[in-house]
Design a protein around this motif. Structure first.
Motif, PDB file in Angstrom:
ATOM      1  N   ALA A 117       1.263  -1.473   0.033  1.00  0.00           N
ATOM      2  CA  ALA A 117      -0.172   0.167  -0.486  1.00  0.00           C
ATOM      3  C   ALA A 117       0.859   1.522  -0.456  1.00  0.00           C
ATOM      4  N   VAL A 118       2.145   1.718   0.572  1.00  0.00           N
ATOM      5  CA  VAL A 118       2.998   2.568   0.613  1.00  0.00           C
ATOM      6  C   VAL A 118       3.603   2.471   0.008  1.00  0.00           C
ATOM      7  N   LYS A 119       4.102   1.499  -0.843  1.00  0.00           N
ATOM      8  CA  LYS A 119       4.904   1.429  -2.237  1.00  0.00           C
ATOM      9  C   LYS A 119       3.452   2.211  -3.434  1.00  0.00           C
ATOM     10  N   ALA A 120       2.323   2.053  -3.460  1.00  0.00           N
ATOM     11  CA  ALA A 120       1.757   1.803  -4.455  1.00  0.00           C
ATOM     12  C   ALA A 120       1.421   3.894  -4.305  1.00  0.00           C
ATOM     13  N   ALA A 121       1.253   4.175  -3.098  1.00  0.00           N
ATOM     14  CA  ALA A 121       1.244   4.904  -2.887  1.00  0.00           C
ATOM     15  C   ALA A 121       2.780   6.408  -2.634  1.00  0.00           C
ATOM     16  N   GLY A 122       3.239   5.999  -3.010  1.00  0.00           N
ATOM     17  CA  GLY A 122       4.870   6.949  -3.777  1.00  0.00           C
ATOM     18  C   GLY A 122       5.914   6.476  -2.446  1.00  0.00           C
ATOM     19  N   ALA A 123       5.568   5.746  -1.274  1.00  0.00           N
ATOM     20  CA  ALA A 123       6.958   5.288  -0.690  1.00  0.00           C
ATOM     21  C   ALA A 123       8.038   5.034  -1.405  1.00  0.00           C
ATOM     22  N   LYS A 124       9.365   5.151  -0.884  1.00  0.00           N
ATOM     23  CA  LYS A 124      10.189   4.049  -1.417  1.00  0.00           C
ATOM     24  C   LYS A 124      10.856   2.976  -0.436  1.00  0.00           C
ATOM     25  N   ILE A 125      10.688   3.607   0.808  1.00  0.00           N
ATOM     26  CA  ILE A 125      11.233   3.438   2.076  1.00  0.00           C
ATOM     27  C   ILE A 125       9.991   2.827   2.761  1.00  0.00           C
ATOM     28  N   LEU A 126      10.743   1.307   3.598  1.00  0.00           N
ATOM     29  CA  LEU A 126       9.971   0.523   4.185  1.00  0.00           C
ATOM     30  C   LEU A 126      10.311   0.660   5.571  1.00  0.00           C
ATOM     31  N   ARG A 127       9.373   2.083   6.596  1.00  0.00           N
ATOM     32  CA  ARG A 127       9.766   1.435   8.039  1.00  0.00           C
ATOM     33  C   ARG A 127       8.948   0.057   9.086  1.00  0.00           C
ATOM     34  N   GLY A 128       9.937   0.484   9.937  1.00  0.00           N
ATOM     35  CA  GLY A 128       9.131  -1.261  10.387  1.00  0.00           C
ATOM     36  C   GLY A 128       9.523  -1.948  11.959  1.00  0.00           C
ATOM     37  N   GLY A 129       9.513  -1.728  13.206  1.00  0.00           N
ATOM     38  CA  GLY A 129      10.231  -1.767  14.263  1.00  0.00           C
ATOM     39  C   GLY A 129      10.166  -3.392  14.737  1.00  0.00           C
ATOM     40  N   ALA A 130      11.423  -3.874  14.560  1.00  0.00           N
ATOM     41  CA  ALA A 130      11.181  -5.140  15.171  1.00  0.00           C
ATOM     42  C   ALA A 130      11.998  -5.698  16.239  1.00  0.00           C
ATOM     43  N   TYR A 131      12.720  -4.758  16.774  1.00  0.00           N
ATOM     44  CA  TYR A 131      13.376  -4.734  18.075  1.00  0.00           C
ATOM     45  C   TYR A 131      12.513  -2.855  18.810  1.00  0.00           C
ATOM     46  N   LYS A 132      11.175  -2.998  19.727  1.00  0.00           N
ATOM     47  CA  LYS A 132      10.229  -1.938  19.978  1.00  0.00           C
ATOM     48  C   LYS A 132      11.260  -1.261  21.435  1.00  0.00           C
ATOM     49  N   PRO A 133      11.618  -0.376  21.770  1.00  0.00           N
ATOM     50  CA  PRO A 133      11.686   0.440  22.875  1.00  0.00           C
ATOM     51  C   PRO A 133      10.397   0.724  23.743  1.00  0.00           C
ATOM     52  N   ARG A 134      10.346   0.083  24.459  1.00  0.00           N
ATOM     53  CA  ARG A 134       8.708   0.670  24.512  1.00  0.00           C
ATOM     54  C   ARG A 134       9.496   0.971  26.529  1.00  0.00           C
ATOM     55  N   THR A 135       8.173   1.475  27.056  1.00  0.00           N
ATOM     56  CA  THR A 135       7.936   2.260  28.544  1.00  0.00           C
ATOM     57  C   THR A 135       8.376   1.234  29.088  1.00  0.00           C
ATOM     58  N   SER A 136       7.326   0.611  29.274  1.00  0.00           N
ATOM     59  CA  SER A 136       6.737  -0.462  30.142  1.00  0.00           C
ATOM     60  C   SER A 136       7.284  -2.147  29.654  1.00  0.00           C
ATOM     61  N   PRO A 137       7.318  -2.544  30.331  1.00  0.00           N
ATOM     62  CA  PRO A 137       8.723  -4.297  30.009  1.00  0.00           C
ATOM     63  C   PRO A 137       7.056  -5.373  29.548  1.00  0.00           C
ATOM     64  N   TYR A 138       5.560  -4.828  29.932  1.00  0.00           N
ATOM     65  CA  TYR A 138       4.390  -5.498  29.353  1.00  0.00           C
ATOM     66  C   TYR A 138       3.968  -5.318  28.702  1.00  0.00           C
ATOM     67  N   GLU A 139       4.258  -4.591  27.346  1.00  0.00           N
ATOM     68  CA  GLU A 139       3.767  -4.141  26.293  1.00  0.00           C
ATOM     69  C   GLU A 139       4.962  -4.984  25.195  1.00  0.00           C
TER      70      GLU A 139
END
Ligand code: PEP
Ligand code: MN
Length: 339
Positions: A117-139
């Motif tokens: 979807a983002v490619k079709a709309a005009g983005a050239k780079i895909l973002r996405g977190g594999a490692y997430k810095p979360r405020t709570s360790p339960y998230e």
């Protein structure tokens, strides 16, 4: 540096300051006024000891720095805008890039659908977190290695380049095998060991501004990357923490203008973390483009209501399409070419 002495300082006390200035490695040039003396201390302030400690002497009124503390990131050190080349995609110097995708990589279906979807709309780079810095360790902490595998699959499928966050210096090598751009998050904005390790990797780096980081500190963090041998740096404004409660953060567009003026590095705006509200993302993107930013980092999710992180600020595919469409006149006005 300029050392300003108190009015009517006796000669021997002026001499004491001059001797200290010499000891600290500067060449002193005293200027005697009618009432007050100032000592111009000539030397490279970036590498010499600071003279601010001289304010402990009772005859010293103030010490004023003259030079900026950063060098390689500054406009003075490089005439033209830096263009960062992300495996064939240019960012900066008039080239504007859109990076978009989910806050977190959640599943194959979610990521591939978003990438298409983002490619079709005009983005050239895909973002996405594999490692997430979360405020709570339960998230939700991200899928880790499996998330990286899905990002590689999305690149293979769509040809989009990949930007993903690296949380720790231990992971730089591993994340570099997948990422075309290493993202350094707000919480790590002054993790200098991580910056040094990312510099070593030579991969393009997107450096977020810390939540309560001054512009000078942000530029000095970028200086670490450049001085350690990696010139491929994108600065990213993502909002700072203020007293305001209508938004998650206060997106500091003045900082974008200042960073553009002070530095030759491309400046990217992240309106998603920047305000924390999906309903404001489109207008903030337009603002960023009009201000002369060099790109955007936007969170997009197939179904934001079910997102495992930052659902409240992610836009869906329809809104993202409109966003890019409505951006084009602003890019034209700012003489930016969408890559
Ligand atoms: C993100 O991009 O999802 C993120 C965690 O960003 P930041 O480091 O700016 O909070
Ligand atoms: Mn996020």
């Amino acid at each position: 540096m300029i050392v300003v002495l108190k009015p009517r300082t006796p000669k021997e006390k002026i001499q004491e300051v001059i001797e200290e200035v010499v000891k600290l490695g500067y060449t002193p040039h005293p200027i005697h006024g009618e009432l007050q003396t100032v000592v111009a201390a000539i030397g490279d302030e970036r590498t010499h000891l600071t003279l601010e400690s001289l304010t402990v002497l009772p005859q010293v009124e103030r010490v004023l720095p003259v030079q900026k503390r950063y060098k390689l990131v500054s406009r003075e050190s490089r005439g033209e805008d830096t263009i960062v080349n992300v495996d064939g995609i240019q960012i900066g110097g008039g080239y504007f890039a859109i990076m978009a995708g989910p806050c977190s990589v959640e599943s194959e279906d979610q990521l591939i659908a978003t990438a298409r979807a983002v490619k079709a709309a005009g983005a050239k780079i895909l973002r996405g977190g594999a490692y997430k810095p979360r405020t709570s360790p339960y998230e939700f902490q991200g899928l880790g290695n499996e998330g990286l595998r899905l990002l590689r699959a999305a690149r293979k499928e769509t040809g989009l380049k990949i930007i993903t966050e690296v949380l720790s210096e231990r992971d730089v090598e591993l994340v570099s095998e997948t990422a075309d751009i290493l993202q350094i998050g707000a919480r790590n904005a002054q993790n200098f060991q991580l910056l040094i390790e990312c510099a070593r990797s030579k991969k393009p780096v997107l450096l977020k501004r810390g939540m309560s980081e001054r512009i000078e500190e942000w530029l000095l963090a970028a200086e670490y990357l450049l001085v350690k041998g990696n010139p491929n740096v994108l600065l990213c404004e993502r909002g700072i923490r203020t007293f305001e409660t209508y938004t998650r953060n206060t997106l500091d567009l003045a900082a974008v203008a200042i960073a553009k003026r002070e530095s030759h590095l491309p400046v990217i705006v992240d309106p998603s973390q920047g305000c924390g509200r999906a309903d404001l993302v489109k207008v903030l993107c337009r603002g960023a483009a009009a201000m002369g930013a060099d790109g955007l980092l936007v969170e997009v999710h197939p179904n934001p209501a079910e997102a495992l992180s930052d659902g409240q600020q992610q836009v869906d595919f329809d809104v993202f399409r409109q966003l890019v469409h409505e951006l084009l006149p602003f890019l034209n006005a700012a003489e930016r070419k969408l890559v």
